[in-house]
Enzyme design. Structure first.
Site, PDB file in Angstrom:
ATOM      1  N   HIS A  14      12.164  57.249 -35.286  1.00  0.00           N
ATOM      2  CA  HIS A  14      13.533  57.099 -36.503  1.00  0.00           C
ATOM      3  C   HIS A  14      14.430  57.237 -35.878  1.00  0.00           C
ATOM      4  CE1 HIS A  14      15.024  56.303 -40.641  1.00  0.00           C
ATOM      5  NE2 HIS A  14      16.774  56.332 -39.658  1.00  0.00           N
ATOM      6  N   HIS A  16      18.842  55.862 -34.903  1.00  0.00           N
ATOM      7  CA  HIS A  16      19.917  55.404 -34.891  1.00  0.00           C
ATOM      8  C   HIS A  16      20.871  55.029 -32.495  1.00  0.00           C
ATOM      9  CE1 HIS A  16      19.923  54.812 -38.696  1.00  0.00           C
ATOM     10  NE2 HIS A  16      19.861  55.649 -39.330  1.00  0.00           N
ATOM     11  N   LEU A  17      20.470  54.115 -32.631  1.00  0.00           N
ATOM     12  CA  LEU A  17      21.030  53.969 -30.811  1.00  0.00           C
ATOM     13  C   LEU A  17      22.396  52.859 -31.166  1.00  0.00           C
ATOM     14  CD1 LEU A  17      18.116  53.108 -28.663  1.00  0.00           C
ATOM     15  CD2 LEU A  17      19.285  55.235 -28.835  1.00  0.00           C
ATOM     16  N   ARG A  18      22.597  52.927 -32.800  1.00  0.00           N
ATOM     17  CA  ARG A  18      24.361  51.923 -32.621  1.00  0.00           C
ATOM     18  C   ARG A  18      24.464  51.065 -31.725  1.00  0.00           C
ATOM     19  NH1 ARG A  18      23.937  54.426 -36.984  1.00  0.00           N
ATOM     20  NH2 ARG A  18      25.064  56.049 -36.608  1.00  0.00           N
ATOM     21  N   ASN A  42      20.692  48.675 -38.245  1.00  0.00           N
ATOM     22  CA  ASN A  42      21.548  48.958 -39.484  1.00  0.00           C
ATOM     23  C   ASN A  42      22.810  48.931 -38.638  1.00  0.00           C
ATOM     24  OD1 ASN A  42      21.594  51.418 -38.847  1.00  0.00           O
ATOM     25  ND2 ASN A  42      22.232  52.539 -40.236  1.00  0.00           N
ATOM     26  N   LYS A 100      12.994  47.315 -41.577  1.00  0.00           N
ATOM     27  CA  LYS A 100      13.466  48.572 -42.562  1.00  0.00           C
ATOM     28  C   LYS A 100      14.089  47.801 -44.311  1.00  0.00           C
ATOM     29  CE  LYS A 100      15.080  52.527 -43.544  1.00  0.00           C
ATOM     30  NZ  LYS A 100      15.619  53.646 -42.295  1.00  0.00           N
ATOM     31  N   HIS A 137      14.123  53.498 -46.523  1.00  0.00           N
ATOM     32  CA  HIS A 137      14.516  54.776 -46.837  1.00  0.00           C
ATOM     33  C   HIS A 137      14.378  55.019 -48.435  1.00  0.00           C
ATOM     34  CE1 HIS A 137      18.811  56.608 -45.873  1.00  0.00           C
ATOM     35  NE2 HIS A 137      18.479  56.382 -47.750  1.00  0.00           N
ATOM     36  N   HIS A 175      12.476  60.355 -43.195  1.00  0.00           N
ATOM     37  CA  HIS A 175      12.904  61.242 -43.468  1.00  0.00           C
ATOM     38  C   HIS A 175      12.866  61.770 -45.196  1.00  0.00           C
ATOM     39  CE1 HIS A 175      15.700  57.887 -44.863  1.00  0.00           C
ATOM     40  NE2 HIS A 175      16.504  57.462 -43.368  1.00  0.00           N
ATOM     41  N   LEU A 220      22.450  61.331 -44.761  1.00  0.00           N
ATOM     42  CA  LEU A 220      21.092  61.226 -45.571  1.00  0.00           C
ATOM     43  C   LEU A 220      19.671  60.428 -45.737  1.00  0.00           C
ATOM     44  CD1 LEU A 220      24.054  58.169 -47.416  1.00  0.00           C
ATOM     45  CD2 LEU A 220      22.998  60.622 -47.980  1.00  0.00           C
ATOM     46  N   ASP A 248      16.017  60.412 -37.063  1.00  0.00           N
ATOM     47  CA  ASP A 248      16.931  59.908 -37.479  1.00  0.00           C
ATOM     48  C   ASP A 248      17.803  60.274 -36.595  1.00  0.00           C
ATOM     49  OD1 ASP A 248      18.734  58.528 -39.170  1.00  0.00           O
ATOM     50  OD2 ASP A 248      18.553  59.633 -40.516  1.00  0.00           O
ATOM     51  N   ALA A 264      27.670  59.663 -43.217  1.00  0.00           N
ATOM     52  CA  ALA A 264      26.263  60.473 -42.915  1.00  0.00           C
ATOM     53  C   ALA A 264      26.117  60.150 -41.842  1.00  0.00           C
ATOM     54  CB  ALA A 264      25.868  59.294 -43.897  1.00  0.00           C
TER      55      ALA A 264
HETATM   56  O1  DOR Z   1      22.994  60.028 -42.126  1.00  0.00           O
HETATM   57  C1  DOR Z   1      21.532  58.546 -41.659  1.00  0.00           C
HETATM   58  N1  DOR Z   1      22.665  58.362 -40.982  1.00  0.00           N
HETATM   59  N2  DOR Z   1      21.120  58.957 -42.946  1.00  0.00           N
HETATM   60  C2  DOR Z   1      21.508  56.911 -42.662  1.00  0.00           C
HETATM   61  O2  DOR Z   1      19.892  56.735 -43.584  1.00  0.00           O
HETATM   62  C3  DOR Z   1      21.717  56.722 -41.665  1.00  0.00           C
HETATM   63  C4  DOR Z   1      22.621  57.039 -40.736  1.00  0.00           C
HETATM   64  C5  DOR Z   1      23.219  56.447 -39.902  1.00  0.00           C
HETATM   65  O3  DOR Z   1      23.206  54.840 -40.051  1.00  0.00           O
HETATM   66  O4  DOR Z   1      24.262  56.690 -39.783  1.00  0.00           O
HETATM   67 ZN    ZN Z   2      18.295  56.673 -40.114  1.00  0.00          ZN
END
Ligand code: DOR
Ligand code: ZN
Length: 346
Positions: A14, A16-18, A42, A100, A137, A175, A220, A248, A264
């Site tokens: 899990h 996030h690479l943006r 996302n 997801k 999630h 998570h 989160l 995460d 978050a």
């Molecule tokens: O803390 C978090 N950041 N929880 C998430 O579910 C999304 C993530 C984010 O994309 O920044």
């Molecule tokens: Zn996440």
């Protein structure tokens, strides 16, 4: 004598690479230690279709520095308009590893997520049929539910009915942050697994709020009370194969974290393995780190564990930079609050 630990190369289930400048800066931090990662969809706009995922995968691979070996495992962002045939085609072509589910409004960039679960029933049934996992999630968005209860309420109100309605659907509770999450996994069968983040093994809600608001500990699902953290440590270090690492790691630039309405997300890619080694050593379970970080995830996803190895070495405290620079501004690295003695030998 120097203490070392050699394990199969880990994966991050899990991440996030943006995109753009942040992607370019954070990708090497993960690729240095991890062979593969489940990449969250996302973005703005989200990665919804197979074509979106193919284009995003190409941008990730283009951002990978020469000489680094890393495989992004792509995911699709489930919307009420998702076409089951598009999901099935992306899966059949080997493009995606999971879909997801974000309840609409639950977290960062989740506005396009699901409000009415009946509207995604066809997609979920197709996924059950083809064996494609759903990453969830797990928080309700009902404003009447206290933020610290949102995971536990989600299990009862959404997850259990959803799983009952879709037999055979393979689900990853992403998570997890509560003892209820741990217990729900333990009470269920092989179609259910859970990822646990590095930071939820280390911080509880006091870290966020005592002595001032600490935005870099805000994520989160939000960290819960200490008894829940202890349940997570027990789950991660206890050797049950249904629990595996999903960091995460979720970079946001400092300007958006240190803000009246801060984002978050905790960025932990660079020091995650050092942090985990400390947690597992403290639990007397260093021999189980490999299962959690390198074996259980591949087993759940039905892919071979990595053949290559990494070695961690224990010594003097390791200094990590407090921040990494990105073209969009600095991103603060997770501070575990204790010294890290384990480092991955380059
Ligand atoms: O803390 C978090 N950041 N929880 C998430 O579910 C999304 C993530 C984010 O994309 O920044
Ligand atoms: Zn996440």
């Amino acid at each position: 004598m120097t203490q070392t630990l050699t394990i199969r190369r880990p994966d991050d289930w899990h991440l996030h690479l943006r995109d753009g400048a942040v992607l370019a800066a954070v990708l090497p931090e993960t690729a240095r230690h991890f062979a593969r990662a489940i990449v969250m969809p996302n973005l703005v706009p989200p990665v919804v279709t197979g074509a979106d995922a193919a284009a995003y995968r190409d941008r990730i691979l283009a951002a990978l520095p020469a000489g680094m070996d890393f495989t992004p495992l792509m995911t699709l962002y489930l919307t009420e308009a998702t076409d089951p045939a598009d999901v099935a085609a992306a899966h059949a072509g080997g493009l995606i590893a999971a879909v997801k589910l974000y309840p609409a409004g639950a977290t960062t960039n989740s506005a396009s997520g699901v409000r009415d679960f009946d509207k995604v029933r066809g997609v979920l049934e197709k996924m059950a049929e083809i064996g494609l996992p759903l990453c969830v999630h797990g928080e309700v968005t009902d404003p009447a539910v206290d933020i610290f209860d949102r995971e536990a309420v989600f299990i009862d109100r959404v997850l259990e009915p959803l799983r009952r309605a879709t037999p055979g659907l393979r689900v990853v509770m992403e998570h997890i942050t509560t003892s209820q999450g741990v217990d729900y996994v333990l009470a269920n069968d092989r179609d259910l697994g859970a990822t646990i983040t590095t930071h939820h093994l280390i911080i509880n809600r006091n870290h966020i709020l005592v002595g001032g608001i600490r935005p870099h500990y805000y994520c989160l699902p939000v960290a819960k009370r200490e008894s829940h953290r202890l349940a997570l440590v027990q789950a991660a270090t206890g050797g049950d194969a249904r629990f595996f690492l999903g960091t995460d790691s979720a970079p946001h630039v400092d300007a958006l974290k240190e803000h009246a309405c801060g984002c978050a997300g905790i960025f932990s890619a660079s020091n995650t393995l050092s942090c985990l080694a400390e947690v597992f050593e403290a639990a007397g379970a260093l021999d189980r780190l490999e299962g959690f970080a390198s074996l259980n995830g591949p087993a759940f996803y039905g892919v071979p564990a990595n053949e290559s190895r990494i070695t961690l070495e224990k010594g003097d405290p390791v200094a990590y930079p407090a921040k990494i620079e990105t073209g969009a501004g600095p991103v603060t690295l997770f501070d575990p609050g204790f010294a890290l003695h384990w480092r991955v030998i380059p």
